[in-house]
Scaffold this motif. Structure first.
Motif, PDB file in Angstrom:
ATOM      1  N   ILE A   1     -28.656  15.142  30.104  1.00 25.25           N
ATOM      2  CA  ILE A   1     -28.477  16.336  30.936  1.00 25.25           C
ATOM      3  C   ILE A   1     -27.010  16.728  30.975  1.00 25.25           C
ATOM      4  CG2 ILE A   1     -28.571  17.193  33.321  1.00 25.25           C
ATOM      5  CD1 ILE A   1     -31.208  15.492  33.569  1.00 25.25           C
ATOM      6  N   ARG A   2     -26.140  15.755  31.196  1.00 20.48           N
ATOM      7  CA  ARG A   2     -24.698  16.024  31.260  1.00 20.48           C
ATOM      8  C   ARG A   2     -24.191  16.597  29.926  1.00 20.48           C
ATOM      9  NH1 ARG A   2     -23.080  11.750  34.034  1.00 20.48           N
ATOM     10  NH2 ARG A   2     -23.483  10.413  32.260  1.00 20.48           N
ATOM     11  N   GLY A   3     -24.590  15.987  28.803  1.00 17.10           N
ATOM     12  CA  GLY A   3     -24.160  16.474  27.490  1.00 17.10           C
ATOM     13  C   GLY A   3     -24.681  17.862  27.191  1.00 17.10           C
ATOM     14  N   CYS A   4     -25.966  18.105  27.466  1.00 10.62           N
ATOM     15  CA  CYS A   4     -26.551  19.425  27.206  1.00 10.62           C
ATOM     16  C   CYS A   4     -25.911  20.488  28.090  1.00 10.62           C
ATOM     17  CB  CYS A   4     -28.058  19.394  27.421  1.00 10.62           C
ATOM     18  SG  CYS A   4     -28.967  18.459  26.174  1.00 10.62           S
ATOM     19  N   THR A   5     -25.594  20.144  29.329  1.00 11.65           N
ATOM     20  CA  THR A   5     -24.939  21.099  30.228  1.00 11.65           C
ATOM     21  C   THR A   5     -23.592  21.511  29.657  1.00 11.65           C
ATOM     22  OG1 THR A   5     -26.102  20.201  32.141  1.00 11.65           O
ATOM     23  CG2 THR A   5     -24.079  21.439  32.581  1.00 11.65           C
TER      24      THR A   5
END
Length: 173
Positions: free
Chosen positions: A37-41
């Motif tokens: 989630i953090r990377g995709c954000t």
């Protein structure tokens, strides 16, 4: 009961100059939903192109679904579709969330869109068959289970669906 098998696509298309490789790697790594989630954000914040943006939203939606945050998952799959309406996996995955939520008609609609884009997508045919079965549409369910088996003859879940509906043969009822 979970029906969906969430698909993961790698971001392989063009990335803007500001996108860091570790964010892309995190976005593509489905082993840790929080990290994904953090990377995709981060990728979403830096990406303007349709295909990579669509994939980043989809991957983040998959991570949200794995964490049972279905509202955010649906929002991200919808954003993925808005970024690239030809992303059959985004429709498929949003359909999986709808199916998991018991929203069979919405699931069937999304699976139909995925199948229209990729007619050989046996998981979408299987899951649309499940959705139709939930809706009580025996004829449509049987047709989808059979179509899934034509594409993937060893697909046990489709065979089990036919058995549940009292169909003993792929050819006749």
């Amino acid at each position: 009961m979970k029906f969906g098998v969430y698909s993961v696509l790698a971001i392989v298309a063009f990335l803007p100059v500001g996108a860091r490789a570790d964010s892309v790697a995190d976005c593509n790594d489905g082993s840790n939903p929080t990290q994904q989630i953090r990377g995709c954000t981060k990728v979403i914040a830096r990406t303007m192109l349709g295909d990579p943006l669509s994939t980043a939203y989809m991957n983040r939606g998959i991570a949200y679904a794995q964490r049972n945050d279905m509202k955010k998952a649906i929002a991200d799959f919808t954003s993925s579709i808005n970024a690239n309406s030809a992303n059959n996996f985004a429709y498929y995955n949003r359909g999986n969330v709808y199916l998991d939520l018991g929203k069979a008609q919405q699931a069937a609609d999304d699976y139909s869109k995925a199948i229209a884009l990729a007619p050989d997508m046996s998981p979408a045919l299987l899951n649309r068959g499940i959705a139709y079965e939930m809706l009580g549409d025996r004829t449509a369910s049987i047709a989808d289970y059979r179509a899934a088996l034509v594409l993937e003859p060893m697909l046990q879940a489709a065979s089990e669906g036919l058995k549940r509906l009292g169909v003993v043969s792929l050819v006749g009822e």
